[in-house]
Structure formats: structure tokens, C-alpha cells
Design an enzyme around this catalytic site. Structure first.
Site, PDB file in Angstrom:
ATOM      1  N   GLY A 417       0.827  -1.198   0.000  1.00 60.41           N
ATOM      2  CA  GLY A 417       0.000   0.000   0.000  1.00 60.41           C
ATOM      3  C   GLY A 417       0.861   1.248   0.000  1.00 60.41           C
ATOM      4  N   GLN A 418       0.258   2.383  -0.367  1.00 63.96           N
ATOM      5  CA  GLN A 418       0.944   3.667  -0.394  1.00 63.96           C
ATOM      6  C   GLN A 418       0.045   4.715   0.246  1.00 63.96           C
ATOM      7  OE1 GLN A 418       1.647   3.510  -4.742  1.00 63.96           O
ATOM      8  NE2 GLN A 418       3.800   3.830  -4.279  1.00 63.96           N
ATOM      9  N   GLY A 419       0.674   5.612   1.027  1.00 62.46           N
ATOM     10  CA  GLY A 419      -0.116   6.620   1.722  1.00 62.46           C
ATOM     11  C   GLY A 419       0.690   7.877   1.963  1.00 62.46           C
ATOM     12  N   GLN A 421       2.481   8.770   4.429  1.00 61.43           N
ATOM     13  CA  GLN A 421       3.784   8.623   5.064  1.00 61.43           C
ATOM     14  C   GLN A 421       4.730   7.720   4.288  1.00 61.43           C
ATOM     15  OE1 GLN A 421       3.888   7.900   9.242  1.00 61.43           O
ATOM     16  NE2 GLN A 421       2.040   9.075   9.644  1.00 61.43           N
ATOM     17  N   LYS A 438       7.955  -0.238   5.940  1.00 60.51           N
ATOM     18  CA  LYS A 438       7.475   1.085   5.520  1.00 60.51           C
ATOM     19  C   LYS A 438       8.663   1.941   5.091  1.00 60.51           C
ATOM     20  CE  LYS A 438       4.410   3.364   8.060  1.00 60.51           C
ATOM     21  NZ  LYS A 438       3.905   4.248   9.143  1.00 60.51           N
ATOM     22  N   ASP A 535      -4.340  10.222  14.873  1.00 58.46           N
ATOM     23  CA  ASP A 535      -4.792   9.901  13.510  1.00 58.46           C
ATOM     24  C   ASP A 535      -5.603   8.597  13.533  1.00 58.46           C
ATOM     25  OD1 ASP A 535      -5.161  10.323  10.836  1.00 58.46           O
ATOM     26  OD2 ASP A 535      -3.213   9.570  10.213  1.00 58.46           O
TER      27      ASP A 535
END
Length: 736
Positions: A417-419, A421, A438, A535
Site C-alpha cells: 500500500g501507499q499513503g 507517510q 514502511k 490519527d
């Protein structure tokens, strides 16, 4: 040198790729390898994680030093696709005209099948025996044995006192029976019982004087079964076959699927990643070479070669012969010496230059790693960890080389996944454990502070519902964090994503809410230093294979000093979940997490995305609408239709009320997270129901006066049960 380095790198990455692909189905390190005098080797094994997954035919048990398949004893396992068992004898006994005892067996072999290396044999006078084999179609076979008096002890099984027939291969379910077909009592004194059994070819030799009376008291005979991996051919399986290094895949000749074999010159278990080891043919105790005493055997990977002393050559009989000596031999040797000396001198110089360049390269690489370490906040992390009080987590420092191997060079197929951060990769460590890695975005210096903050925060947490941090790597261009790998995606994926069907039941949603609430309560009230997550959202709640919640992504979190209840910070969080009071004032306290958790509860109840809110102020209106719907008993307008029913309506109303209280505009009007967790847990405890259901599927087929044993292996019944649902009392005061 560059060509040699290139070849080395190609070979290295080829081997690494092979180990990653071939190692996808491997047993645990602590698996039992012996039961009695039988060796247990993969793909067979005892207990989960020790046998090839997806096929319980490879699942064995060990009881009283006996290796069992179901309740059938296993005596030998072969890598070539065969397994030997001890199979019970079917029989029927008579006293003159009266039936006295008997047994017939209905045997199921799961996914294993009978081999054609067996024979079906009947022993007795004036008897018949038959076997029914069941798979794609039913198949029956049998034979007759006739005699009025004991036949001569000639060892023949040809129809007089003993008969036999071949057995079809490929069956995984069969029934064996024996009966007499007349009522003569004249044979009872020398043949009181009649027997029918399967037996491996060549292991039973008929003796009329001993076998007609009581079959020498033998109750079981060896039987050969066939096994293979999966149902695909080698070509269909391709790189997904489980055959290890130095092994080859072969299509099974007895059934569907394939088997693995070590290459010539290797031995061991071909189903393990490094199971096939080189055979040292030159070992004096093995001596698998044909070199003579006059030459030297040199072992090579997968083979050997014979070497003669200087001045000799190897002939066709593997003997050393003296080379022909030319007349100008002294001149030839002189030139040879000059050329050899020049070559050696050149190689020494080349080696020296290579060593100097390698040393310079190593120094440059070491300096660059130290530069990255400082650039990625290594000094800051060391300083903060030393001043943050006692740490609950051992932070391991990983190397850049280890991270590249684990992610296969950060291959795109490994991206989970990509986000905001950075990017998360699936990694495989040298011990075959799977982790999540990460990686921050390149060129984004603001991410360094968040990464260091995440390490600092997670070093203070040791909780079963918080994603575990294994360590970090700071000697790369951007920092890397290494976490435990959670297999089942995020709560957001399950509620709104396309990867999973939206099938979370109300029980699942309530339990997830309780686990997240308990975790946040622990962070606020019981951690060594209070922690505000900042968050909380469904995308930061991971679910494992049991749908257990794991709170993740602590990059935005803040440690709150024990003597302070709130902290002034730059506003951070996700729109739709962000506390309006925190957004307007910049003052952070635990009630900000309470607000975000209330939005998560609304998302669990409604199945709608919280991120549809455009601004924190506008989310107030959506939250107010939810609160008014709860107060005015209009929940049916917003609750997800697939979770609401008459049985759980009261629970949903209570959770909706808690969500509304959590999202009140003023922080002082919201409950503390500890109170929210206690209310949710009390709701679950109050409504938990215990259910028992016992199922006893049993298929019996009875003989007249006798019995048939049937089911898995040779058991007479199988029992299934549902365990009582355990009611876990949440302890929010302790972590794990």
C-alpha cells in the site's frame, strides 16, 4: 573485474529469487522429525505449520511412539511419492454352521490413493472375498478359494485355500469383506475363519498349515499408498512448485499432481528449500567415483572429476598416462616458466589494485551510510530514546542489504500500500518470517520527523492490539521501519474496499470496536508515558486472519508529559476524523482521539465513508445528523442494513449513543476513552450468548452377527463440536 562482478551479482540474485519463490511453503524449525523408529519428513508433518498446507492428507499424529494417518499406522514415507501403512484384515469366523465373529472395513484415505503395488488376497476354504474401490467410479474385484481338505504346503496362492487378484490404483475409498458360501462343517476344524486383506506385493507367502487356522495371528499387513503434491503438472505449477534448490519436478505417474526429486549428485529432502545437498563422491567411506589409485578424485557440486599429476593425462580407462616428451622439452619448460611467472606477477598486481579499489569503495560506502544515518535522524532517535524513560520494545537495527533482500530489491509486486507517510512493502527475512516494511517518500524531509516519532512512540508500547515494531533501518537514503505483517488488510478495506467483500457481521464490528477502544484507553491511561494517537481512522486499523484489530501508524502520535493534560501542537490528522475543537485551538488532549474514535464507530454502524466530509467544520453537520437520528429513533435511515436485525437492535442503539457522546462538539462533554472502552465491553458481556452444538456424523454398515468399522481410516465414528465462545474480560489497565 566488472564482468566477473556482474556474473557474481546475476548468480547471487538468481539464487536469492529462487530461495524466495521456492521457500513459500516450508515447515517450522521446531517440527517433530521422529515418531518411534519412523522418520517424518516434509511435506508430511505433525501439527499445523509442519506439513504441506492445503492438504490434510499430509497431517499425521504420533501416539505412544506410533505414527498414525487417522488411526492407521504408518511405517515408512518415501520422497518418491509412496507411503506404507499397516492395514487391518477383514475376517469372518464360524463354529460349525454358526457365525461367531467378523469384521469388514470401510476405509477412506483422504487425498491419498491405493498403489498398484498391492494385491487383494483371500485365505480360507470354500470362501469368497471382494473389495469395492470408490473414486471417480465404483470398481469391484474379488476371488474364490475352494478346498475340502488342507492343501499341500507348497506356498502357492492360486485358488486352493488361497486366492489373489490385482488392485486398481487411484482409489481413495475402499471396502473389504470375506464370507463363506456354503455351510459345510467338515472344514471348521482346520479352517474356522476366512480372511480378506490388501498386502504389498511380495510380502505375503501362503502356508496352508499355518494360515488356514488363524493366519499366524497376523492382524495387519503392509499396504502401499501413493501421494503427490497438488493436482497440477510440473508445467502448470511452474515456479510455484515447492521443489527446492538442486531438485527437479516430475509429473506423478500414478495419479494427478507432481513429485520432487534431487538432481543427480545430490541427496536429501527435495521438498525443502535447501533440502538437496551435494554428495561427496570422493569421500573414502562412500567412494562413488571411478578414479584409479594413480590419480586424484576432486569433488564438484553435483559430481566429481579425476585429476592426474603434472606430466600425465587421463586416458579412456580413467588411468593416468605419461605425456609424450618432445626433444625440445627443456626449451618448452623454460618458456612455460617465463609465461607462468609473468602471468602470476600480473595477477598479483591486478589483485593488489582490486583490493585497494575495494577498500576505497568500502570506506566511501561506510561514510555514505553514516551520512544517511545522521540525515535520517539517527542521532535524534538515539537522544530521544535515551531520554524517554524505560522502553518496552527491543528495537533492532536492520542493514540496507538485508532490506533489499527482504523486498526483492523493492519490487513493485511487493507493494502492500501507499499513503501519506510513504510506501509499505511485503518483506521476507532470512528466517522466512514475513514482515511489513514502511519506506518514506524520497525528498520529503518532513517524513523523517514522523518516522523518528513513530519509533519513539512504539518503543513505549507493548500491547496485543498494537502493530508490533521489530526495528528500523536508517543507513539508507530514506528511513525504513519494519513491522509485523498483518495479513487481512485494513478495516477501511473491509468496509469500503474492493479487495474484501463487505461481510463483517455485527459481532465482528462490535468486537473490533471494543479492541480499538481498549487499545486507545491503554495508550491514554496505562502506558508508561501517555500517548495521543492523533490519527485514529479505519485505514489505520489493521485486521489479522482472525479479524483481530491492530492499531497502526503512530507517525502523528504524541507523548504527553505526566504533569500535563493537553499540549499545543501543529494541527495534524485526517479530514473527516479530525476533532473540530483541536482544529480550531491547536490544543491536543486525549479527547481528540475520543472524537476520532466516535467517527470510526459511526463508520462501523453506517458502512459509509467518513472521508466524504469535506472540511472539519462540515463534519459537524454529519455528526449532528447521526446524533439526532440516534436521539429520535431514526437509526434505520443510516445503519448498514446488513448488520441490523431484531436481535441486535438494542446493542446498535447503545453503540450509536456512545458514538454520539464521543463526537460532542466540546471536548469536556465527551467521555474519556477508558469510560468508552468499559461501556462497550460491558455491553458485549451483557449480551453474550453461549451455544453448544455437537454433531456426530456416523455411517455404519453392519454384517449379520458382525460389525463394520468405517470412517476416516478405520474409526467407527467422527465427532465434531463447536467450542463455547469465550468471553474475554478486557483489562485496559495492562498492555499484553
Amino acid at each position: 573485474m566488472k564482468v566477473q562482478e556482474g556474473l557474481f551479482l546475476v548468480a547471487f540474485f538468481s539464487l536469492t529469487y529462487t530461495q524466495l519463490v521456492k521457500g513459500q511453503h516450508q515447515p517450522r524449525k521446531d517440527c517433530q522429525t521422529k515418531c518411534g523408529n519412523v522418520t517424518i519428513e516434509y511435506p508430511f508433518g505433525i501439527s499445523s505449520g509442519c506439513y504441506y498446507p492445503g492438504d490434510d492428507s499430509f497431517d499425521l499424529t504420533c501416539e505412544e511412539e506410533k505414527l498414525l494417518f487417522g488411526n492407521i499406522q504408518v511405517t515408512n514415507i518415501s520422497h518418491s511419492g509412496e507411503i506404507r501403512i499397516q492395514k487391518a484384515v477383514s475376517y469372518s469366523c464360524y463354529n460349525n454352521n454358526k457365525f461367531t465373529d467378523g469384521a469388514s472395513y470401510n476405509t477412506r484415505l483422504r487425498n491419498l490413493t491405493l498403489s498398484d503395488k498391492n494385491r487383494f488376497i483371500a485365505v480360507g476354504c470354500n470362501t469368497y472375498a471382494f473389495m469395492i474401490a470408490i473414486k471417480d467410479r465404483n470398481y469391484s474385484t474379488g476371488c474364490l478359494s475352494l478346498c475340502d481338505s488342507p492343501p499341500p504346503p507348497n506356498g502357492l496362492c492360486s485358488g486352493e485355500g488361497c486366492c489373489q487378484t490385482s488392485v486398481p490404483k487411484g482409489s481413495n475409498h475402499f471396502i473389504t469383506r470375506s464370507r463363506r458360501f456354503d455351510n459345510r462343517s467338515s472344514i471348521t476344524h482346520f479352517n474356522p475363519c476366512f480372511y480378506a486383506f490388501l498386502v504389498e506385493n511380495g510380502t505375503f507367502h501362503f502356508n496352508s498349515s499355518e494360515d488356514l487356522m488363524n493366519l499366524r495371528n497376523v492382524k495387519r499387513f503392509p499396504v502401499v499408498l501413493d501421494w503427490s503434491i497438488g493436482s497440477q503438472t510440473c508445467e502448470q505449477a511452474g515456479s510455484k512448485s515447492i521443489c527446492g534448490v538442486n531438485s527437479k519436478c516430475s509429473d506423478s505417474t500414478t495419479r494427478t499432481g507432481y513429485i520432487c526429486e534431487c538432481e543427480n549428485g545430490y541427496y536429501g529432502n527435495p521438498y525443502l528449500t535447501d533440502g538437496c545437498q551435494d554428495i561427496d563422491e570422493c569421500n573414502s567411506t562412500i567412494r562413488r567415483h571411478n578414479c584409479t589409485d594413480h590419480n586424484t578424485c576432486e569433488n564438484t557440486m553435483g559430481g566429481f572429476h579425476c585429476k592426474c599429476p603434472f606430466g600425465y593425462h587421463l586416458n579412456s580407462t580413467m588411468s593416468c598416462e605419461l605425456n609424450d616428451t618432445p626433444k625440445d622439452k627443456p626449451k618448452y619448460l623454460e618458456w612455460s616458466t617465463v609465461i607462468l611467472g609473468t602471468t602470476i606477477g600480473f595477477l598479483v598486481i591486478l589483485l593488489g589494485v582490486g583490493c585497494i579499489l575495494q577498500s576505497m569503495k568500502h570506506q566511501k560506502y561506510t561514510k555514505l551510510r553514516q551520512q544517511f544515518f545522521e540525515q535520517n535522524g539517527g542521532g535524534m532517535l538515539t537522544q530521544r530514546l535515551s531520554g524517554a524513560g524505560p522502553s518496552n520494545v527491543d528495537i533492532k537495527i536492520f542493514t540496507e542489504e538485508g532490506m533489499k533482500k527482504a523486498t526483492n530489491g523493492y519490487d513493485e509486486s511487493r507493494i502492500l500500500g501507499q499513503g501519506g507517510q510513504g510506501t509499505v512493502y511485503k518483506g521476507i527475512l532470512p528466517d522466512n518470517s514475513i514482515v511489513a516494511i514502511k519506506k518514506a517518500r524520497i525528498g520529503d524531509s518532513s517524513q523523517v520527523e514522523q518516522f523518528i516519532n513513530e519509533v519513539l512512540v512504539l518503543s513505549q508500547i507493548n500491547h496485543r492490539n498494537v502493530v508490533k515494531l521489530f526495528g528500523c533501518c536508517l543507513e539508507t537514503e530514506v528511513p525504513l521501519l519494519v513491522y509485523e505483517f498483518i495479513t487481512n488488510g485494513t478495516l477501511f478495506d473491509h468496509l469500503h474496499g474492493s479487495m474484501f467483500d463487505s461481510s463483517l457481521t455485527w459481532e465482528h464490528r462490535l468486537r473490533i470496536a471494543i479492541e480499538v477502544a481498549g487499545t486507545l484507553a491503554y495508550l491514554h491511561s496505562s502506558a508508561s508515558i501517555p500517548i495521543i494517537h492523533r490519527d485514529v481512522k479505519t485505514a489505520n486499523i489493521l485486521l489479522d486472519e482472525n479479524l483481530t484489530a491492530k492499531v497502526a501508524d503512530f507517525g502523528a502520535s504524541r507523548l504527553i508529559p505526566m504533569d500535563k493534560e493537553e499540549l499545543a501542537t501543529m494541527v495534524q490528522g485526517t479530514l473527516g476524523y479530525l476533532d473540530p475543537e483541536y482544529y480550531n485551538t491547536g490544543l491536543l488532549n486525549e479527547k481528540s482521539d475520543v472524537y476520532s474514535f466516535g467517527v470510526v464507530l459511526m463508520e462501523l454502524l453506517s458502512g459509509q465513508k467518513a472521508l466524504c466530509f469535506k472540511r472539519p467544520q462540515s463534519s459537524k453537520h454529519m455528526v449532528s445528523y447521526f446524533a439526532s437520528a440516534t436521539k429520535e429513533n431514526r437509526l434505520h435511515e443510516i445503519i448498514d442494513g446488513q448488520v441490523m436485525n431484531e436481535d441486535n437492535l438494542r446493542e446498535i442503539q447503545e453503540v450509536a449513543r456512545i458514538a454520539a457522546e464521543c463526537t460532542r462538539l466540546m471536548g469536556e462533554e465527551r467521555p474519556r476513552m477508558k469510560e468508552v472502552a468499559a461501556e462497550l465491553e460491558a455491553l458485549r458481556v451483557k449480551t453474550t450468548k453461549h451455544k453448544w452444538s455437537d454433531q456426530y456424523p456416523e455411517e455404519n454398515e453392519h454384517l449379520i452377527g458382525g460389525h463394520i468399522l468405517s470412517a476416516q481410516g478405520e474409526t467407527s465414528s467422527s465427532i465434531g463440536y463447536d467450542s463455547i465462545k469465550n468471553v474475554a474480560i478486557l483489562d485496559i489497565e495492562t498492555g499484553r
